[in-house]
Design an enzyme around this catalytic site. Structure first.
Site, short mmCIF file in Angstrom:
data_model
loop_
_atom_site.label_atom_id
_atom_site.label_comp_id
_atom_site.label_asym_id
_atom_site.label_seq_id
_atom_site.Cartn_x
_atom_site.Cartn_y
_atom_site.Cartn_z
N LYS A 125 3.27 33.36 24.51
CA LYS A 125 2.61 32.76 23.29
C LYS A 125 3.71 33.13 22.08
O LYS A 125 4.37 34.00 22.05
CB LYS A 125 1.36 33.58 23.06
CG LYS A 125 0.43 33.06 22.03
CD LYS A 125 -0.42 31.80 22.68
CE LYS A 125 -1.38 31.02 21.72
NZ LYS A 125 -2.27 30.20 22.46
N ASP A 165 -1.56 25.23 19.16
CA ASP A 165 -2.63 26.42 18.87
C ASP A 165 -3.00 26.21 17.44
O ASP A 165 -2.68 25.19 16.68
CB ASP A 165 -2.15 27.65 19.03
CG ASP A 165 -3.32 28.74 19.35
OD1 ASP A 165 -3.93 28.62 20.61
OD2 ASP A 165 -3.52 29.44 18.54
P1 NDP Z 1 -7.05 23.95 14.80
O1 NDP Z 1 -6.00 24.50 13.97
O2 NDP Z 1 -6.66 22.66 15.25
O3 NDP Z 1 -8.41 24.14 14.19
C1 NDP Z 1 -8.86 25.51 14.25
C2 NDP Z 1 -10.27 25.56 13.56
O4 NDP Z 1 -10.64 26.69 13.57
C3 NDP Z 1 -10.21 24.95 12.23
O5 NDP Z 1 -11.60 24.47 11.92
C4 NDP Z 1 -10.13 26.38 11.35
O6 NDP Z 1 -10.70 26.22 10.16
C5 NDP Z 1 -11.03 27.08 12.24
N1 NDP Z 1 -10.49 28.50 12.15
C6 NDP Z 1 -9.36 29.00 12.17
N2 NDP Z 1 -9.15 30.26 11.92
C7 NDP Z 1 -10.46 30.75 11.50
C8 NDP Z 1 -10.79 31.92 10.99
N3 NDP Z 1 -10.01 33.03 10.88
N4 NDP Z 1 -12.35 31.77 10.81
C9 NDP Z 1 -12.83 30.85 10.79
N5 NDP Z 1 -12.37 29.57 11.29
C10 NDP Z 1 -11.21 29.48 11.44
O7 NDP Z 1 -6.96 24.84 16.10
P2 NDP Z 1 -7.29 24.60 17.75
O8 NDP Z 1 -8.67 23.56 17.54
O9 NDP Z 1 -5.99 24.20 18.49
O10 NDP Z 1 -7.64 26.05 18.27
C11 NDP Z 1 -8.91 26.60 18.07
C12 NDP Z 1 -9.01 27.80 19.16
O11 NDP Z 1 -8.72 27.40 20.43
C13 NDP Z 1 -8.00 29.01 18.99
O12 NDP Z 1 -8.69 30.09 19.24
C14 NDP Z 1 -7.12 28.52 19.89
O13 NDP Z 1 -6.31 29.66 20.42
C15 NDP Z 1 -7.93 28.07 20.99
N6 NDP Z 1 -7.15 27.14 22.17
C16 NDP Z 1 -6.56 25.96 21.61
C17 NDP Z 1 -6.09 25.13 22.65
C18 NDP Z 1 -5.45 23.91 22.32
O14 NDP Z 1 -4.98 23.17 23.16
N7 NDP Z 1 -5.16 23.49 21.01
C19 NDP Z 1 -5.98 25.62 24.01
C20 NDP Z 1 -6.61 26.69 24.28
C21 NDP Z 1 -7.43 27.58 23.39
P3 NDP Z 1 -9.64 26.17 8.74
O15 NDP Z 1 -9.25 24.71 8.86
O16 NDP Z 1 -10.66 26.36 7.54
O17 NDP Z 1 -8.66 27.07 8.98
#
Ligand code: NDP
Length: 445
Positions: A125, A165
């Site tokens: 990672k 991510d």
């Molecule tokens: P994105 O950046 O596309 O979206 C993240 C979302 O979560 C946004 O809506 C963001 O809001 C919100 N968010 C992020 N940090 C926080 C926080 N500290 N508190 C509240 N809301 C938060 O990321 P992904 O959708 O790709 O990832 C989301 C989760 O899924 C993560 O945990 C990631 O590790 C996991 N994941 C992702 C994969 C992938 O293929 N993308 C694969 C496996 C797991 P804001 O815009 O306000 O920051």
């Protein structure tokens, strides 16, 4: 005394001030206690001590120039945790909260998740404390180029293959891939999540959200339930949340709430995904904008309130530790009977306790959200073949993989005496393959 308690003590001592990493390791070691009992040869070979120590950790300076001409300096990370079963594989996270402990927790989880997919990928990672929010395209590009300028020397299609991510989507992968190619003069599958005209795979964008639903569909079916007609709450509004919403709707469920780090929206008629995509993917604005398009919907400040919305199924898909004990109790009290984790480690240990105690159908992240990395591995296969499968072909493979992950985790949970505990099952099933490989490959490694 428990066999693995000294391993945990050593982790705490050697990795101070990294609570997320401690949390992830503790959960896995607790699950592996019965495995250690059955495998004294692995205890003797130090498999447990070795698996909690990354093979390599890289920390580097990332200087870049902002639009006003000022020099900015961020910190970059890549943790190459375990390569026993394949090249390191895992995403890059750009978020101001990133520090070594976050990257280590994610890298550690990735080892078991990648093993669960059944595909030959090790765990890693990376990321940076860079905050893409509010930055211009030019600033994001210059940051990504500087980040890759250093990262390029540590990765390769057979060594380490990063992906996206939080904060890293198609745009960022594009800027990083362009820089890698310029440095190396090599058109190769070194990153996944690439654009479809330059080596990307169909379904990769949708994969984590779709895969989460395929996994939960299997888990629900085993208990005589389904998404059809269910009310669903999903946190986040990024890549995972958007495509989980799309699949829930295709499966006949209704998603009524989504969030971002500022607050959440509730739309009793069901979230209109086209509006969310326009706001988040095109305009890169806040989820609060949704109520301007749909005045019947309600926006509430603060993101944890989303767990008080009444639902049958919750799919936390934002970030780590977003559901605490209180939120878990609120979900259960409102009749929520299933929780599937799209995000990594979104539930605190106390919240997990609440779910398990109340017989909630609980899909832990390393099993339920493995669809993203699984499809990344399918992207690597297509790159190696210099060939592309159709959407339907990749989607069918993804579904197969997710159903198999459910079956394997469920079988391991049964074999180890706690049939409904998919946390135990996923940790054990993921671990066995990696431990076997490490044992066979000797102690040099
Ligand atoms: P994105 O950046 O596309 O979206 C993240 C979302 O979560 C946004 O809506 C963001 O809001 C919100 N968010 C992020 N940090 C926080 C926080 N500290 N508190 C509240 N809301 C938060 O990321 P992904 O959708 O790709 O990832 C989301 C989760 O899924 C993560 O945990 C990631 O590790 C996991 N994941 C992702 C994969 C992938 O293929 N993308 C694969 C496996 C797991 P804001 O815009 O306000 O920051």
């Amino acid at each position: 005394m428990k066999i693995l308690s000294n391993v945990m003590e050593q982790v705490l001592k050697r990795n101070p001030n990294e609570p997320e990493f401690h949390q992830a390791v503790k959960e896995v070691l607790e699950s592996l206690e019965p495995v250690a009992e059955r495998h004294p040869e692995w205890v003797k070979a130090g498999i447990f001590e070795r698996i909690v120590e990354p093979e390599r950790q890289i920390i580097f300076r990332v200087p870049w120039v902002d639009d006003s001409g000022k020099v900015q300096v961020n910190r970059g990370f890549r943790v190459q945790f375990n390569s026993a079963i394949g090249p390191y594989k895992g995403g890059l996270r750009f978020h101001p909260s990133v520090y070594l402990g976050i990257i280590k927790f994610l890298g550690f989880e990735q080892i078991f998740k990648n093993s669960l997919t059944g595909l030959p990928i090790g765990g890693g990672k990376g990321g940076s404390d860079f905050d893409p929010k509010g930055k211009s395209d030019g600033e994001v590009m210059r940051f990504c180029q500087s980040f890759m300028f250093e990262l390029a020397r540590h990765i390769g299609e057979n060594t380490d293959v990063p992906a996206g991510d939080i904060g890293v989507g198609g745009r960022e992968i594009g800027y990083m891939y362009g820089m890698y190619k310029k440095i190396r003069n090599d058109f190769t599958g070194v990153l996944t999540g690439k654009g479809l005209t330059w080596g990307g795979s169909l379904v990769r964008t949708e994969a984590t959200g779709y895969g989460l639903c395929y996994f939960m569909e299997a888990a629900l079916a085993a208990k005589g339930k389904s998404f059809n007609g269910a009310t669903v709450v999903i946190s986040g509004s990024g890549n995972v949340a958007i495509y989980a919403t799309q699949k829930v709707h295709q499966l006949g469920g209704k998603v009524v709430a989504l969030s971002d780090s500022n607050g959440y929206i509730y739309d009793a008629e069901g979230i209109k995904l086209d509006t969310v995509k326009q706001i988040k993917e095109v305009e890169r604005k806040r989820i609060s904008e949704y109520v301007k398009y749909h005045p019947n919907a309600i926006y509430t400040e603060g993101c944890s309130g989303i767990w008080t919305v009444k639902c049958d199924i919750a799919l936390p898909s934002a970030t780590q530790n977003e559901i605490d004990e209180e939120s878990a109790k609120a979900l259960v009290a409102n009749g929520c009977y299933a929780v599937g984790e799209g995000a990594n480690m979104p539930s605190t240990p106390e919240a997990v306790e609440v779910f398990l105690k109340n017989k909630v159908i609980y899909g832990p992240a390393k099993a339920a959200n493995a669809g993203g990395v699984a499809t990344s591995a399918l992207e690597m296969s297509q790159n190696s073949m210099r060939y592309s499968w159709t959407f339907e072909e990749v989607d069918a493979k993804l579904k197969d993989i997710m159903v198999n992950i459910y079956k394997n985790a469920s079988a391991a949970a049964k074999e180890y005496g706690d049939p409904d505990n998919l946390v135990l099952g996923a940790n054990i099933a993921g671990f066995l393959k990696v431990a076997n490989a490490m044992y066979a490959q000797g102690i040099a490694y």
